[in-house]
Design a protein around this motif. Sequence first.
Motif, short mmCIF file in Angstrom:
data_model
loop_
_atom_site.label_atom_id
_atom_site.label_comp_id
_atom_site.label_asym_id
_atom_site.label_seq_id
_atom_site.Cartn_x
_atom_site.Cartn_y
_atom_site.Cartn_z
N GLN A 1 -5.38 6.82 -1.47
CA GLN A 1 -4.96 5.63 -0.75
C GLN A 1 -4.97 4.47 -1.72
O GLN A 1 -6.01 4.14 -2.28
N MET A 2 -3.80 3.85 -1.89
CA MET A 2 -3.66 2.76 -2.84
C MET A 2 -3.31 1.49 -2.10
O MET A 2 -2.35 1.47 -1.31
N SER A 3 -4.06 0.44 -2.33
CA SER A 3 -3.78 -0.84 -1.69
C SER A 3 -3.80 -1.95 -2.73
O SER A 3 -4.21 -1.73 -3.88
N SER A 4 -3.35 -3.12 -2.31
CA SER A 4 -3.26 -4.28 -3.22
C SER A 4 -2.57 -3.88 -4.52
O SER A 4 -3.04 -4.19 -5.62
N LEU A 5 -1.47 -3.19 -4.39
CA LEU A 5 -0.78 -2.66 -5.57
C LEU A 5 -0.22 -3.77 -6.43
O LEU A 5 0.21 -4.83 -5.94
N ARG B 1 -9.59 -0.91 -5.10
CA ARG B 1 -8.24 -0.92 -4.51
C ARG B 1 -7.78 0.47 -4.09
O ARG B 1 -6.99 0.61 -3.15
N PHE B 2 -8.22 1.49 -4.81
CA PHE B 2 -7.81 2.86 -4.53
C PHE B 2 -8.98 3.65 -3.97
O PHE B 2 -10.14 3.42 -4.35
N ARG C 1 0.13 5.78 0.18
CA ARG C 1 -0.82 6.89 0.25
C ARG C 1 -0.17 8.11 -0.39
O ARG C 1 0.86 8.60 0.09
N SER D 1 0.82 -1.19 0.00
CA SER D 1 0.00 0.00 0.00
C SER D 1 0.87 1.26 0.00
O SER D 1 1.99 1.24 0.50
#
Length: 127
Positions: A82-86, A67-68, A19, A17
């Motif tokens: 916020q970015m996750s599971s990139l 995801r975002f 941010r 993740s």
Amino acid sequence: QFQLAESGGGLVQTGGSLRLSCGVSGLTFNNYAMGWFRQAPGKEREFVAAISRGGRNARYADAVKGRFTISRDDAKNTMALQMSSLKPEDTAVYSCAASFIIEREVTSVYERDYGYWGQGTQVTVSS
């Protein structure tokens, strides 16, 4: 003199993740819808996410949906992504942009609607 300044980029592993933040000065922030765009090497810049100036309407590219998360803080003149599971395919330079839109809860996915841009921040996702 307006300024949009991104921060928070970096190197992260797949599944991680990050941010991103975008600080805005020189503009009346709550008059602007905001957006994030990205450009990967050798590719055209593409829409990632946008948020209305009222903050109640957000839109996402299909590639990042779920995801975002985009958000804004009008008290601080900032916007965040916020970015996750990139994924490795998320690797790109991410830029924030501001669009003067009169309607309070309207967003835009089109670059042409954004008159103010930041310099961008690099996000690299390793496999």
